[in-house]
Design a protein around this motif. Structure first.
Motif, PDB file in Angstrom:
ATOM      1  N   VAL A 112     -25.787 -32.266  16.429  1.00 52.98           N
ATOM      2  CA  VAL A 112     -26.903 -33.203  16.373  1.00 52.98           C
ATOM      3  C   VAL A 112     -26.373 -34.542  15.876  1.00 52.98           C
ATOM      4  O   VAL A 112     -25.778 -34.621  14.798  1.00 52.98           O
ATOM      5  N   ILE A 113     -26.560 -35.579  16.680  1.00 51.52           N
ATOM      6  CA  ILE A 113     -26.103 -36.925  16.306  1.00 51.52           C
ATOM      7  C   ILE A 113     -27.196 -37.662  15.538  1.00 51.52           C
ATOM      8  O   ILE A 113     -26.907 -38.396  14.606  1.00 51.52           O
ATOM      9  N   GLN A 114     -28.443 -37.468  15.943  1.00 53.16           N
ATOM     10  CA  GLN A 114     -29.529 -38.174  15.274  1.00 53.16           C
ATOM     11  C   GLN A 114     -30.851 -37.458  15.490  1.00 53.16           C
ATOM     12  O   GLN A 114     -30.987 -36.660  16.412  1.00 53.16           O
ATOM     13  N   ARG A 115     -31.792 -37.751  14.610  1.00 51.70           N
ATOM     14  CA  ARG A 115     -33.197 -37.375  14.797  1.00 51.70           C
ATOM     15  C   ARG A 115     -33.995 -38.661  14.696  1.00 51.70           C
ATOM     16  O   ARG A 115     -33.844 -39.426  13.756  1.00 51.70           O
ATOM     17  N   ARG A 116     -34.843 -38.891  15.680  1.00 47.96           N
ATOM     18  CA  ARG A 116     -35.622 -40.112  15.721  1.00 47.96           C
ATOM     19  C   ARG A 116     -37.087 -39.829  15.478  1.00 47.96           C
ATOM     20  O   ARG A 116     -37.612 -38.849  15.990  1.00 47.96           O
ATOM     21  N   HIS A 117     -37.752 -40.700  14.737  1.00 55.32           N
ATOM     22  CA  HIS A 117     -39.180 -40.595  14.415  1.00 55.32           C
ATOM     23  C   HIS A 117     -39.532 -39.238  13.813  1.00 55.32           C
ATOM     24  O   HIS A 117     -40.353 -38.500  14.361  1.00 55.32           O
ATOM     25  N   PRO A 118     -38.897 -38.871  12.695  1.00 55.13           N
ATOM     26  CA  PRO A 118     -39.187 -37.553  12.109  1.00 55.13           C
ATOM     27  C   PRO A 118     -40.651 -37.438  11.688  1.00 55.13           C
ATOM     28  O   PRO A 118     -41.282 -38.416  11.298  1.00 55.13           O
ATOM     29  N   ASN A 119     -41.162 -36.234  11.820  1.00 57.17           N
ATOM     30  CA  ASN A 119     -42.540 -35.890  11.441  1.00 57.17           C
ATOM     31  C   ASN A 119     -43.606 -36.644  12.231  1.00 57.17           C
ATOM     32  O   ASN A 119     -44.703 -36.854  11.748  1.00 57.17           O
TER      33      ASN A 119
END
Length: 117
Positions: free
Chosen positions: A49-56
């Motif tokens: 996983v490189i990134q998570r965008r707009h969590p939650n």
């Protein structure tokens, strides 16, 4: 109007809770539904996983990178998409950043991420 939005968010919160917690640096196995003609099958995409965008939020996405035959492949998955069947965490990574774009310029041993114990 607000009632419709709240009902959709309630459905999505139930689906969001079905996924394990993961973050940038973790190695995950994503099970994706693939439709070919009238046939449907599940394909696995395993990578870091490189990134998570707009969590939650309802539009949350995560980017997974893997190297196949010496070529880097990145896919962006919407977390709440019906095409994402499930996400398995293979190993937890020990990183100090939320975005691991620097992995794009590295190969082999330089691209390794230490495992969290």
């Amino acid at each position: 109007m607000n009632d419709i939005i709240k009902s959709i968010e309630a459905e999505n919160s139930e689906r969001r809770n079905s996924f394990p917690s993961f973050k940038a640096g973790d190695t995950v196995n994503v099970h994706v539904k693939i439709t070919e003609g009238n046939k449907e099958r599940i394909q696995q995409f395993q990578g870091t996983v490189i990134q998570r965008r707009h969590p939650n939020s309802n539009g949350e996405t995560f980017t997974v990178r893997k190297v196949s035959n010496g070529i880097g492949i990145e896919r962006i998955f919407p977390l709440l998409s019906p095409s994402v069947e499930k996400v398995e965490v293979i190993r937890k990574g020990k990183v100090r950043r939320a975005r691991l774009y620097y992995l794009r310029g590295r190969q082999g041993k330089a691209a390794r991420i230490k495992e969290k114990l």
